[in-house]
Write a protein that holds these residues in place. Structure first.
Motif, PDB file in Angstrom:
ATOM      1  N   GLY A 164      27.870  -6.456  10.092  1.00 31.44           N
ATOM      2  CA  GLY A 164      27.151  -6.524   8.647  1.00 31.44           C
ATOM      3  C   GLY A 164      27.249  -7.782   8.154  1.00 31.44           C
ATOM      4  N   GLN A 165      28.638  -8.413   8.079  1.00 29.68           N
ATOM      5  CA  GLN A 165      28.833  -9.510   7.404  1.00 29.68           C
ATOM      6  C   GLN A 165      28.165 -10.810   7.719  1.00 29.68           C
ATOM      7  OE1 GLN A 165      33.225  -7.757   6.346  1.00 29.68           O
ATOM      8  NE2 GLN A 165      33.272  -9.872   6.603  1.00 29.68           N
ATOM      9  N   LYS A 166      27.753 -10.645   9.169  1.00 28.67           N
ATOM     10  CA  LYS A 166      26.975 -11.999   9.776  1.00 28.67           C
ATOM     11  C   LYS A 166      25.900 -12.172   8.962  1.00 28.67           C
ATOM     12  CE  LYS A 166      24.920  -9.804  13.724  1.00 28.67           C
ATOM     13  NZ  LYS A 166      25.196  -9.420  15.177  1.00 28.67           N
ATOM     14  N   THR A 167      25.241 -11.193   8.497  1.00 27.10           N
ATOM     15  CA  THR A 167      23.837 -11.177   8.126  1.00 27.10           C
ATOM     16  C   THR A 167      23.723 -12.062   6.841  1.00 27.10           C
ATOM     17  OG1 THR A 167      24.199  -9.395   6.493  1.00 27.10           O
ATOM     18  CG2 THR A 167      23.177  -8.826   8.684  1.00 27.10           C
ATOM     19  N   ALA A 168      24.892 -12.539   6.110  1.00 27.21           N
ATOM     20  CA  ALA A 168      24.876 -13.499   5.152  1.00 27.21           C
ATOM     21  C   ALA A 168      24.442 -14.857   5.906  1.00 27.21           C
ATOM     22  CB  ALA A 168      26.107 -13.790   4.565  1.00 27.21           C
ATOM     23  N   ALA A 169      24.853 -15.169   6.806  1.00 24.14           N
ATOM     24  CA  ALA A 169      24.440 -16.549   7.339  1.00 24.14           C
ATOM     25  C   ALA A 169      22.988 -16.424   7.731  1.00 24.14           C
ATOM     26  CB  ALA A 169      25.224 -16.682   8.743  1.00 24.14           C
ATOM     27  N   PHE A 170      22.423 -15.445   8.159  1.00 27.00           N
ATOM     28  CA  PHE A 170      21.053 -15.117   8.514  1.00 27.00           C
ATOM     29  C   PHE A 170      20.143 -15.410   7.223  1.00 27.00           C
ATOM     30  CE2 PHE A 170      21.754 -11.653  11.621  1.00 27.00           C
ATOM     31  CZ  PHE A 170      22.517 -12.603  12.631  1.00 27.00           C
ATOM     32  N   GLU A 171      20.627 -15.009   6.178  1.00 24.82           N
ATOM     33  CA  GLU A 171      20.036 -15.155   5.003  1.00 24.82           C
ATOM     34  C   GLU A 171      20.089 -16.533   4.354  1.00 24.82           C
ATOM     35  OE1 GLU A 171      21.376 -12.456   1.869  1.00 24.82           O
ATOM     36  OE2 GLU A 171      21.322 -10.726   3.304  1.00 24.82           O
ATOM     37  N   VAL A 172      21.252 -17.265   4.437  1.00 21.50           N
ATOM     38  CA  VAL A 172      21.136 -18.602   4.057  1.00 21.50           C
ATOM     39  C   VAL A 172      20.220 -19.561   4.974  1.00 21.50           C
ATOM     40  CG1 VAL A 172      22.740 -20.766   4.369  1.00 21.50           C
ATOM     41  CG2 VAL A 172      23.504 -18.672   3.711  1.00 21.50           C
ATOM     42  N   VAL A 173      20.032 -19.307   6.475  1.00 22.07           N
ATOM     43  CA  VAL A 173      19.060 -20.032   7.338  1.00 22.07           C
ATOM     44  C   VAL A 173      17.663 -19.727   6.729  1.00 22.07           C
ATOM     45  CG1 VAL A 173      18.102 -20.284   9.578  1.00 22.07           C
ATOM     46  CG2 VAL A 173      20.658 -20.233   8.991  1.00 22.07           C
ATOM     47  N   ASP A 174      17.533 -18.301   6.554  1.00 23.10           N
ATOM     48  CA  ASP A 174      16.194 -17.972   6.023  1.00 23.10           C
ATOM     49  C   ASP A 174      15.739 -18.668   4.856  1.00 23.10           C
ATOM     50  OD1 ASP A 174      15.755 -16.280   8.136  1.00 23.10           O
ATOM     51  OD2 ASP A 174      16.351 -14.211   7.169  1.00 23.10           O
ATOM     52  N   ALA A 175      16.686 -19.105   3.907  1.00 18.83           N
ATOM     53  CA  ALA A 175      16.367 -19.394   2.477  1.00 18.83           C
ATOM     54  C   ALA A 175      16.291 -20.959   2.648  1.00 18.83           C
ATOM     55  CB  ALA A 175      17.530 -19.127   1.728  1.00 18.83           C
ATOM     56  N   LEU A 176      17.047 -21.740   3.598  1.00 20.46           N
ATOM     57  CA  LEU A 176      16.852 -22.938   3.635  1.00 20.46           C
ATOM     58  C   LEU A 176      16.039 -23.648   4.535  1.00 20.46           C
ATOM     59  CD1 LEU A 176      20.681 -24.033   3.422  1.00 20.46           C
ATOM     60  CD2 LEU A 176      19.102 -24.033   1.335  1.00 20.46           C
ATOM     61  N   GLY A 177      15.523 -22.713   5.738  1.00 20.68           N
ATOM     62  CA  GLY A 177      14.808 -23.077   6.716  1.00 20.68           C
ATOM     63  C   GLY A 177      15.552 -23.503   7.860  1.00 20.68           C
ATOM     64  N   ASP A 178      16.956 -23.978   7.734  1.00 12.86           N
ATOM     65  CA  ASP A 178      17.884 -24.095   8.880  1.00 12.86           C
ATOM     66  C   ASP A 178      19.151 -24.065   8.388  1.00 12.86           C
ATOM     67  OD1 ASP A 178      18.460 -25.062  11.362  1.00 12.86           O
ATOM     68  OD2 ASP A 178      17.549 -26.872  11.204  1.00 12.86           O
ATOM     69  N   ALA A 179      20.198 -23.990   9.401  1.00 10.90           N
ATOM     70  CA  ALA A 179      21.525 -24.157   8.885  1.00 10.90           C
ATOM     71  C   ALA A 179      21.922 -25.144   7.966  1.00 10.90           C
ATOM     72  CB  ALA A 179      22.478 -23.911  10.212  1.00 10.90           C
TER      73      ALA A 179
END
Length: 366
Positions: A164-179
């Motif tokens: 569940g906690q890994k989803t925060a990384a997904f959200e960051v990429v979704d917001a920025l367009g990349d890591a």
């Protein structure tokens, strides 16, 4: 019509180890803001954002992992969930247990929990067991309880928590367009830095030692790269920095007051595989970072969260921050969790004025 956020399991279902018809216990966690922090950018020479995890339902990042762990418990015969906690895990476990129709037990170090966090566990009906010891003693007891009784352990040693906690990384990429180039996190029990690394890797089409369910290589990559992972511990609770457990960890940052992290190995892998580092900061640096973020960015966080900000500022002062880099700092918990620490040393004696506009104007030097 605007998209209504559904919680992290439904939002990222294809990347989590749940079937389409599996029951989901959610309080609407995730979807937290990624806030630009110009005050930090100007101090570091980088482009800095703050991932505000205190906006989760119980006020901390723990809710991301708890929705996953508690949903998985529904597949077992357990009727009670248990956790060792320095505060945030207990609040989250108790709330999600209520939502699932389960009982909860919290094993906590006596006298070491911030009042705001303890209040949450109490109002959600958790059974509290205070131990004359530290967090590591509590986790040992919780593990032994769940090994010998029909109780489900929902600490981060439960692999579903990290899912569940890994989803925060997904959200960051979704917001920025990349890591981002660098991601900075507080490190206590070390599950979060491990989970973020897993999330970034999976979004880039890689798997890690902690990956579960559908392989990330089966899905189209979303990110073109992975960030360096920078972890920050408190000076008096820095086992990963020292290279050995700390028998009696001490720090004002109660959320990361842990001497023997459960996810030690995974955190080292995240650090090493990302070519990052884990360092430590003093309590004074933590409290200064907490105050700075509140006064200059507008985000009020608990002391444990401020370790990431303090670590970034320390790195900048040492010339370790690349010019122009995109950096995300996770701040893990809401400042309302521990108002006593935030207000310590401040003058709260506010002299009343007469009830006139003129008196108010004089008081404001207008």
């Amino acid at each position: 019509m605007a998209h209504q956020w559904q919680g992290v399991i439904r939002e990222y279902h294809e990347r989590l180890p749940f079937g389409a018809d599996d029951p989901v216990v959610t309080l609407g966690e995730g979807g937290t803001p990624l806030v630009p922090a110009p005050a930090l950018s100007s101090r570091t020479g980088a482009k800095v954002y703050v991932k505000v995890e205190g906006m989760n339902p119980t006020g901390s990042f723990k809710d991301r992992g708890m929705t996953s762990a508690i949903s998985q418990v529904l597949h077992s015969d357990a009727k009670i969930v248990a956790c060792a906690s320095t505060g945030n895990t207990s609040a989250s476990a108790a709330a999600y247990a209520v939502a699932a129709g389960l009982s909860s037990a919290v094993i906590l170090p006596a006298g070491k929990i911030a009042a705001g966090k303890l209040a949450q566990a109490i109002v959600h009906g958790a059974n509290l067991v205070a131990v004359d010891g530290n967090f590591d003693d509590c986790l040992r007891i919780a593990r032994e309880l769940t090994a010998n009784y029909p109780v489900a352990l929902v600490n981060s040693v439960n692999p579903y928590r990290l899912q569940g906690q890994k989803t925060a990384a997904f959200e960051v990429v979704d917001a920025l367009g990349d890591a981002p180039d660098i991601h900075v996190l507080p490190v206590g029990n070390a599950g979060n830095i491990s989970a973020y690394w897993m999330g970034y890797c999976e979004y880039a089409g890689r798997t890690t030692a902690a990956s579960m369910g559908r392989s990330a290589t089966e899905l189209a990559p979303v990110a073109s790269k992975v960030p360096q992972m920078w972890g920050v511990q408190a000076w008096g609770a820095a086992p990963l920095v020292l290279g050995h457990p700390v028998e009696k960890p001490e720090t004002v940052a109660t959320a990361i007051r842990i001497g023997n992290p459960a996810s030690w190995k995974l955190a080292e892998e995240a650090r090493d595989d990302s070519q990052g580092w884990i360092d430590r900061v003093t309590d004074e640096e933590i409290l200064a970072a907490q105050a700075l973020l509140a006064a200059q960015v507008g985000v009020f966080i608990e002391p444990g969260s401020a370790a990431s900000i303090a670590g970034l500022l320390k790195a900048a002062e040492a010339g370790k921050v690349p010019e122009g880099a995109t950096i995300v700092c996770t701040v893990t918990g809401n400042g309302l969790k521990d108002t006593a620490t935030a207000l310590s040393g401040r003058d709260l004696d506010i002299t009343p004025i007469e009830a006139t506009t003129e008196a108010a104007a004089r008081a404001l030097d207008l």
